[in-house]
Design an enzyme around this catalytic site. Structure first.
Site, PDB file in Angstrom:
ATOM      1  N   ARG A 111      -9.548  -8.085  22.958  1.00 55.14           N
ATOM      2  CA  ARG A 111     -10.674  -7.880  22.043  1.00 55.14           C
ATOM      3  C   ARG A 111     -11.108  -9.230  21.493  1.00 55.14           C
ATOM      4  O   ARG A 111     -10.260 -10.127  21.285  1.00 55.14           O
ATOM      5  CB  ARG A 111     -10.264  -6.981  20.855  1.00 55.14           C
ATOM      6  CG  ARG A 111     -10.382  -5.473  21.104  1.00 55.14           C
ATOM      7  CD  ARG A 111     -11.815  -5.004  21.183  1.00 55.14           C
ATOM      8  NE  ARG A 111     -11.935  -3.541  21.301  1.00 55.14           N
ATOM      9  CZ  ARG A 111     -11.870  -2.863  22.430  1.00 55.14           C
ATOM     10  NH1 ARG A 111     -11.643  -3.504  23.568  1.00 55.14           N
ATOM     11  NH2 ARG A 111     -12.024  -1.552  22.452  1.00 55.14           N
TER      12      ARG A 111
ATOM     13  N   GLU B 172     -19.449 -10.066  20.093  1.00 52.29           N
ATOM     14  CA  GLU B 172     -20.111  -9.707  21.359  1.00 52.29           C
ATOM     15  C   GLU B 172     -21.087  -8.557  21.128  1.00 52.29           C
ATOM     16  O   GLU B 172     -20.847  -7.731  20.226  1.00 52.29           O
ATOM     17  CB  GLU B 172     -19.080  -9.331  22.424  1.00 52.29           C
ATOM     18  CG  GLU B 172     -18.324  -8.049  22.135  1.00 52.29           C
ATOM     19  CD  GLU B 172     -17.283  -7.729  23.195  1.00 52.29           C
ATOM     20  OE1 GLU B 172     -16.395  -8.563  23.437  1.00 52.29           O
ATOM     21  OE2 GLU B 172     -17.373  -6.638  23.770  1.00 52.29           O
TER      22      GLU B 172
ATOM     23  N   HIS C 128     -17.445  -7.867  29.232  1.00 48.53           N
ATOM     24  CA  HIS C 128     -16.597  -6.745  28.832  1.00 48.53           C
ATOM     25  C   HIS C 128     -16.577  -5.665  29.923  1.00 48.53           C
ATOM     26  O   HIS C 128     -16.919  -4.508  29.692  1.00 48.53           O
ATOM     27  CB  HIS C 128     -17.073  -6.157  27.511  1.00 48.53           C
ATOM     28  CG  HIS C 128     -15.987  -5.433  26.779  1.00 48.53           C
ATOM     29  ND1 HIS C 128     -15.890  -5.393  25.405  1.00 48.53           N
ATOM     30  CD2 HIS C 128     -14.954  -4.699  27.240  1.00 48.53           C
ATOM     31  CE1 HIS C 128     -14.836  -4.668  25.051  1.00 48.53           C
ATOM     32  NE2 HIS C 128     -14.260  -4.234  26.139  1.00 48.53           N
TER      33      HIS C 128
HETATM   34  C1  8YV Z   1     -14.718  -0.604  27.250  1.00 54.04           C
HETATM   35  C2  8YV Z   1     -12.494  -1.162  26.358  1.00 54.04           C
HETATM   36  O1  8YV Z   1     -15.042  -1.015  25.981  1.00 54.04           O
HETATM   37  O2  8YV Z   1     -11.196   0.751  26.723  1.00 54.04           O
HETATM   38  C3  8YV Z   1     -11.475  -0.174  25.942  1.00 54.04           C
HETATM   39  O3  8YV Z   1     -10.932  -0.355  24.826  1.00 54.04           O
HETATM   40  O4  8YV Z   1     -12.692  -2.135  25.699  1.00 54.04           O
HETATM   41  C4  8YV Z   1     -13.284  -0.988  27.616  1.00 54.04           C
HETATM   42  O5  8YV Z   1     -12.680  -0.058  28.435  1.00 54.04           O
HETATM   43  C5  8YV Z   1     -14.957   0.848  27.231  1.00 54.04           C
HETATM   44  O6  8YV Z   1     -14.578   1.359  28.436  1.00 54.04           O
HETATM   45  C6  8YV Z   1     -16.450   1.125  26.998  1.00 54.04           C
HETATM   46  O7  8YV Z   1     -16.667   2.506  26.889  1.00 54.04           O
END
Ligand code: 8YV
Length: 326
Positions: A239, A268, A286
């Site tokens: 993150r 972001e 991401h």
């Molecule tokens: C994507 C993620 O943000 O699963 C998470 O925590 O950060 C990523 O997989 C997510 O899939 C967006 O829907």
């Protein structure tokens, strides 16, 4: 009368159809990003929400939405959701663990290999028409095979990252809130537990896989980056906020570490624009879990959690057990 739910962002049409068999669905297929006030307005009268990390779910929202019974996020990370506040409001919260472990671990390796072997630099060089001849020292990178891999955050994704090192004859060191059992360490390619600073001094390639919380905000800052090898790679698939991005930019500029592979950023998608000026960094938007099959599985996982939660069944991936009332 079917319960009313909100789907906060665009999603596969088949998921809207799947949910519509159970709920009166307000979708957002135009993918407008609601601000806090709009989200609160749209949640009025809704029993559940199919969410994702782009929205914050805080106590103010829960207090303003008395009909809300479940927040089901399509993500494994849930730092955008105040779970204790949801629990106090009697609202169940679910996430989508496990379905994305292998895909996300693959991507950690993608970023590590691409950064260490300077793939993005080479592609920009080639696309810019600069490749007129090859030289012996063109874009020399760092080997991954036979090196030491440092994993910070040894949960299910971190352990999947470690398993992949077996194919590269690597030594694995890790740091975690708690030490793994001997059995799990062996399964993670005989991973050796180290204190954070020792890991940073020791590892050739460091991968961040820990969940975000205020306790780990800027866990990797100027002091920690200064401990790393000047030949080291830093990968962040966890993150934004775990790394002090301004400090990382300074370290990359100064050659304090060799390179970074980043899939997440502070603030972001409005990442620090100085990243865009650096050659020795691989930047992605991401997409750690973004494979066709995994995002499909995550979407159905979140939908099934919501269906269970609003039909009186305990959801499979409930984060706050005390909020469930059988
Ligand atoms: C994507 C993620 O943000 O699963 C998470 O925590 O950060 C990523 O997989 C997510 O899939 C967006 O829907």
């Amino acid at each position: 009368m079917k319960p009313k739910i909100l789907v906060t962002r665009a999603i596969f049409p088949k998921i809207i159809e799947y949910l519509s068999a159970h709920f009166d669905v307000e979708d957002n297929q135009s993918d407008e990003v609601y601000n806090d006030a709009e989200l609160m307005r749209r949640l009025q009268g809704k029993a559940g929400v199919f969410a994702n990390p782009s929205h914050k779910f805080a106590s103010e929202l829960f207090n303003a939405c008395p009909d809300l019974k479940a927040v089901c996020t399509m993500a494994v990370g849930f730092n955008n959701i105040d779970v204790p506040a949801a629990t106090s409001a009697g609202i169940m919260v679910t996430n989508t663990p496990d379905v994305l472990n292998e895909t996300t671990a693959d991507f950690a390796w993608t970023l590590m290999m691409a950064a260490a072997r300077r793939v993005s630099e080479s592609e920009r060089y080639l696309r810019a028409g600069q490749w007129q001849k090859s030289k012996y020292d063109d874009l020399l990178g760092r080997d991954v095979h036979g090196s030491t891999l440092g994993i910070i955050g040894m949960g299910r994704i971190g352990r999947a990252v470690a398993r992949r090192s077996m194919g590269f004859n690597m030594k694995v060191v890790y740091h975690n809130r708690t030490r793994l059992t001997p059995e799990l360490e062996v399964a993670a390619n005989h991973a050796q537990y180290l204190a954070l600073n020792e890991l940073l001094r020791t590892a050739d390639h460091v991968i961040l896989v820990l969940p975000y919380s205020p306790a780990v905000h800027h866990l990797i800052g100027a002091e920690q980056l200064a401990l790393m090898k000047p030949t080291a790679t830093l990968v962040n698939i966890a993150r934004g906020g775990i790394v002090d991005d301004a400090a990382l930019i300074a370290a990359l500029k100064a050659g304090q570490i060799a390179t970074a592979g980043l899939d997440v950023f502070e603030n972001e998608p409005a990442l620090n624009p100085e990243f865009l000026t650096l050659k020795n960094v691989v930047l992605t938007s991401h997409i750690g879990s973004a494979s066709v099959s995994t995002r499909d599985a995550m979407a159905y996982c979140a939908a099934d959690n919501l269906i269970s939660a609003l039909s009186g069944e305990r959801p499979a991936n409930l984060l706050n057990a005390t909020a469930f009332k059988s």
